[in-house]
Design a protein around this motif. Structure first.
Motif, PDB file in Angstrom:
ATOM      1  N   SER A  70       0.834  -1.208   0.000  1.00 22.14           N
ATOM      2  CA  SER A  70       0.000   0.000   0.000  1.00 22.14           C
ATOM      3  C   SER A  70       0.865   1.254   0.000  1.00 22.14           C
ATOM      4  N   ALA A  71       1.919   1.250   0.832  1.00 22.41           N
ATOM      5  CA  ALA A  71       2.809   2.400   0.901  1.00 22.41           C
ATOM      6  C   ALA A  71       3.587   2.578  -0.400  1.00 22.41           C
ATOM      7  N   LEU A  72       4.047   1.475  -0.980  1.00 21.77           N
ATOM      8  CA  LEU A  72       4.771   1.546  -2.247  1.00 21.77           C
ATOM      9  C   LEU A  72       3.879   2.085  -3.368  1.00 21.77           C
ATOM     10  N   SER A  73       2.594   1.759  -3.295  1.00 20.19           N
ATOM     11  CA  SER A  73       1.653   2.235  -4.309  1.00 20.19           C
ATOM     12  C   SER A  73       1.510   3.748  -4.251  1.00 20.19           C
ATOM     13  N   ILE A  74       1.528   4.303  -3.058  1.00 16.30           N
ATOM     14  CA  ILE A  74       1.425   5.759  -2.909  1.00 16.30           C
ATOM     15  C   ILE A  74       2.573   6.453  -3.632  1.00 16.30           C
ATOM     16  N   LEU A  75       3.762   5.853  -3.543  1.00 19.85           N
ATOM     17  CA  LEU A  75       4.944   6.453  -4.149  1.00 19.85           C
ATOM     18  C   LEU A  75       5.152   6.037  -5.599  1.00 19.85           C
ATOM     19  N   GLY A  76       4.300   5.160  -6.098  1.00 17.30           N
ATOM     20  CA  GLY A  76       4.464   4.682  -7.469  1.00 17.30           C
ATOM     21  C   GLY A  76       5.651   3.773  -7.636  1.00 17.30           C
ATOM     22  N   LEU A  77       5.928   2.935  -6.619  1.00 18.75           N
ATOM     23  CA  LEU A  77       7.115   2.081  -6.623  1.00 18.75           C
ATOM     24  C   LEU A  77       6.785   0.596  -6.748  1.00 18.75           C
ATOM     25  N   VAL A  78       5.556   0.266  -7.095  1.00 17.12           N
ATOM     26  CA  VAL A  78       5.205  -1.137  -7.315  1.00 17.12           C
ATOM     27  C   VAL A  78       5.787  -1.577  -8.655  1.00 17.12           C
ATOM     28  N   THR A  79       6.588  -2.623  -8.639  1.00 17.62           N
ATOM     29  CA  THR A  79       7.240  -3.104  -9.855  1.00 17.62           C
ATOM     30  C   THR A  79       6.224  -3.753 -10.791  1.00 17.62           C
TER      31      THR A  79
END
Length: 216
Positions: free
Chosen positions: A53-62
């Motif tokens: 969820s946190a990675l999604s906020i930053l646009g860091l989901v591979t």
């Protein structure tokens, strides 16, 4: 009418990971919001989707294998999921930051502590070298690291374990409107939580999202 007090809002977020015909629904309809001067804690067992969820906020989901299937992430009035990578780079590290749970692995071993604390400020804000150095020294003093002038020139392996725990939150706190902290906060290891309390108390209130593993 828009809520001017709402800083970030995650709405019905769905993030899936695919491998062949298999599909793991890491995040499946999560919603939460953080208001100005507010701290929000998301608690759950390991693997339940907090970090994703946190990675999604930053646009860091591979991508692949990850994919944001649905939802909205609204920050300062704009949906982050609709922004280009170039637009996200202006937000990531400037207005939103994430502190990962392992201090030794989240710090780059080939760069000094001062270099890593000051990176976000150097990239997003014009500031003189001397003013930037003074700012970094003040940050280290605020979390009780002795001889901060010397520590700026040290590398991560030269700090004690406790001192290394204090540095990643500083890289987030140097210049951001919202910070996300991902990692365990167990009752038998309160040091990390204590450090974050020190940081929160040392500056004006900062919106924070805690993504924490459920204590064993």
């Amino acid at each position: 009418m828009a809520d001017d007090n709402r800083l970030i809002s995650v709405q019905d977020l769905k993030v899936y990971f695919r491998s062949g015909h298999a599909c793991a629904r890491a995040v499946d309809g999560v919603s939460f919001e953080v208001r100005k001067k507010e701290t929000v804690c998301i608690v759950g067992e390991s693997g339940c989707g907090k970090t994703v969820s946190a990675l999604s906020i930053l646009g860091l989901v591979t991508t692949p294998p990850g994919e944001i299937i649905d939802g909205r992430i609204v920050f300062a009035g704009q949906n982050l999921l609709e922004l280009s990578e170039k637009e996200m780079q202006k937000i990531r590290g400037n207005h939103i930051a994430m502190v990962f749970q392992e201090p030794l692995t989240s710090l780059n071993p080939v760069f000094t502590i001062g270099n890593q604390i000051s990176e976000a400020v150097r990239i997003h804000k014009k500031i003189g070298a001397e003013s930037l150095r003074e700012k970094c020294i003040r940050l280290l003093k605020d979390v009780g690291i002795p001889a901060p002038e010397q520590r700026l020139e040290d590398y991560p392996h030269q700090l004690s374990g406790g001192q290394r725990q204090r540095v990643p939150p500083l890289t987030s706190r140097s210049r951001h409107r919202f910070s996300s902290f991902s990692g365990p906060f167990r009752k038998n290891n309160p040091c990390r939580f204590y450090i974050l309390l020190m940081i929160s108390a040392s500056w004006p209130p900062l919106p924070i999202g805690f993504m924490s593993c459920m204590p064993a």
